[in-house]
Design an enzyme around this catalytic site. Sequence first.
Site, PDB file in Angstrom:
ATOM      1  CG  ASP A 286      -2.122   0.940   1.017  1.00 35.97           C
ATOM      2  OD1 ASP A 286      -2.050   1.831   0.136  1.00 35.97           O
ATOM      3  OD2 ASP A 286      -3.114   0.804   1.755  1.00 35.97           O
TER       4      ASP A 286
HETATM    5  C1  NOJ Z   1      -3.849   4.126   0.160  1.00 30.76           C
HETATM    6  C2  NOJ Z   1      -5.039   3.218   0.188  1.00 30.76           C
HETATM    7  O1  NOJ Z   1      -5.054   2.500   1.406  1.00 30.76           O
HETATM    8  C3  NOJ Z   1      -5.082   2.247  -0.972  1.00 30.76           C
HETATM    9  O2  NOJ Z   1      -6.310   1.548  -0.946  1.00 30.76           O
HETATM   10  C4  NOJ Z   1      -4.881   2.968  -2.272  1.00 30.76           C
HETATM   11  O3  NOJ Z   1      -4.955   2.061  -3.355  1.00 30.76           O
HETATM   12  C5  NOJ Z   1      -3.541   3.682  -2.242  1.00 30.76           C
HETATM   13  N1  NOJ Z   1      -3.538   4.641  -1.137  1.00 30.76           N
HETATM   14  C6  NOJ Z   1      -3.194   4.414  -3.542  1.00 30.76           C
HETATM   15  O4  NOJ Z   1      -4.014   5.518  -3.674  1.00 30.76           O
END
Ligand code: NOJ
Length: 772
Positions: A286
């Site tokens: 993530d």
């Molecule tokens: C953080 C989020 O938790 C995730 O779901 C997302 O895909 C990423 N940021 C990228 O934006």
Amino acid sequence: MFTSWGKTALLLGLALGSGAQDVITSDTAFYGQSPPVYPSPEGTGLGDWASAYTKAKAFVAQLSDDEKVNLTAGVSSNTGCSGFIQAIDRLGFPGICMSDAGNGLRGTDYVNGWSSGISVGASWNRELALSRATYMGQEYRKKGVNMILGPVVGPLGRVALGGRNWEGYSTDPYLSGILVSETVKGLQSQNVATSVKHYIANEQETNRNPTTDSDGNAVQSVSSNIDDKTMHELYLWPFQDAVLAGATNMMCSYQRINNSYGCQNSKTLNGLLKTELGFQGYVVTDWGAQHAGIAGANAGLDVVMPRSSTWNSNLTDAIANGTMEASRLDDMVTRLIATWYYLDQDTVFPHPGVGMPSSASSPHEAVIATSKEAKPVLLQSAIESHVLVKNTDNTLPLKSPKLISVFGYDAYAPLKYDLSNNFNFGLDRERSDLYQNGTLYVGGGSGQNSPAYIDAPIDAIKRRAYEDGSSVLWDFTSEAPTVDYTSDVCLVFINAYATEGYDREALSDTYSDAIVTNVANNCGNTIVVVHNAGVRTAEAWVDHTNVTGIIYAHLPGQDTGRALVELLYGDSNPSGRLPYTVAKRPSDYGALLEPSQPEGQYQYFPQSDFSEGVYIDYRAFDKDDDIEPQYPFGYGLSYTTFDYSDLKISKTSNASSAAYPASASILPGGNPRLFDELVTVTASVKNTGTVDGQEVAQLYIGIPNGPVRQLRGFDKVSIKAGSSASVTFSLTRRDLSTWDTNAQEWLLQRGTYNFYVGRNSRDLPLEGTLVY
Ligand code: NOJ
């Protein structure tokens, strides 16, 4: 062999604590430990990955070490994509564009706003999940997005107030597993990779990332402390289904699992995912979830997003000094490139990021991803997002009302809708339990997008009024609006907002409750429509005699108004069912109402003990003290009625009834024998009303030594008024087994299995048994 790793470690932690009140510091932290699993298994091209791996290995053989390292970390800015793996021009590799998210492509124009995960959950519709994903995948592909950052099966929804529960499908792993499987197949049928997230046990937003407290002390992310059995039977289950369906990527989560960060946890990455489930794709962090350098790589992390200083040349240095094997770096890159080949992105894909401008105002071509062909599916996904839970004296469908009065802040489209705010559309991301600037069609955070248009409820109501010659009055701003005495029906629109980054404050709010109650006190036919990003309780007005209708609409996407009006007027018959339990009062969720907080000796190492095991949502309501829900899991009304008969339960001939699955070579998804069909259940459902409708026949089973009931089948069927349909449920070995922590296998129980078929988890007219 490690057995119940969470619990053992928890007990050990308590026994060895250095004094009950001592604050745990980095020197003494050991609570809920995760066992080490090394080395990281190499992808070998299992199952249908063989030719992709052959091509990927040939490709990787041509790379320099620097090129390899470059491929294992992306950039997140200036590309228009949420993340980008850079090109290697000399080998004709154009790079990889990754973008959010599971409800429609974010960060660009000319795309659709689809119903959210919770709405797909409410549809209980396999075919619809597949076609929604197929059309959404077409949009990603037209825009040159190689990988969608979704779908979501973590959070599952353990915590009722969880801020991201709406991005996933359901609190039930079986329902989530089927729907994620169809979604993966649909998206990947369009050559788009899926990043199933957030792996794993990512059940709260509170303390999802490390922070610093007001005294300047470092506070680590919350640790989800889970035992092995619960991990398998609940949280890993839908991820396993996603891998079985061919998912090409997993996004490791922010928080810790048994005190080891999600993106450097060798048990969950090397052990569960890459060994037990035979996952052949790659793991991406993530965004910003990387907290270690080579320790992460050795634990099974493949790609970092975005690039960080603890990665880069440190990987090659580590190989040179012997702390990391060169074969690990090769495996990381091979997994990434194999995914690219696996989905034929080397031949049939547009240029990465072609439709992803870096800002709304930067010069860019209009790459149109919307299509007319998608429209019926968009609308149907919005329709089946709605769950009708109260319909006193069949007040719905409406019967040519002469005056419709509309109330509430959630009925209209936002007054400003442009592509600012990084194309996020202005659903503000600040914490709030309401979204008061217009109708809530999606939740907040990286899951929201900028749809082609927003058809708000009031827009669609007025269109219908034009056709029927009805009158419409409205007041969107008053807490105690004046109600015209002659109104035939009063529609009250409220919402329950949730956003990434925060857990919700409450399951209801007094402002919205006041609007409903004030209208209902003055209108004998009040219908409440709640756009809810998660559970919304209604204790303040659910039993009000003038509240004649309640619809949990969830997050239907851009066709929200049109879909609602189809249902209100009976052009469509409601067929959504709750994918979670609505309690009579918030306290009925017990310890699972709120997220865990940093406290006591663990204030710097917040702990969230999943000590309830598999007993979340309806499994908890059904357990021991039997809490009566307001609306049970699986509940939802129709404009017709259905009767059930003819339950038949039969063992599949020739299927093995051995306690454990026969050993077999692991394929993506795990031991293939787990998915052998062992039992078939059939029943007959009759539409006993006067209109055609769709019923969701549900099968629950009581496995010996397990919860009273667990969902293990559902069949959504269209049945004409007066006709009958046969419903069929196929049960696999895994469906009938529990996880044996000693054997580290799924174990078929011995004894009597109870079978229940019916309308929802508390209305199950057909019962039978089967002995193993
Ligand atoms: C953080 C989020 O938790 C995730 O779901 C997302 O895909 C990423 N940021 C990228 O934006």
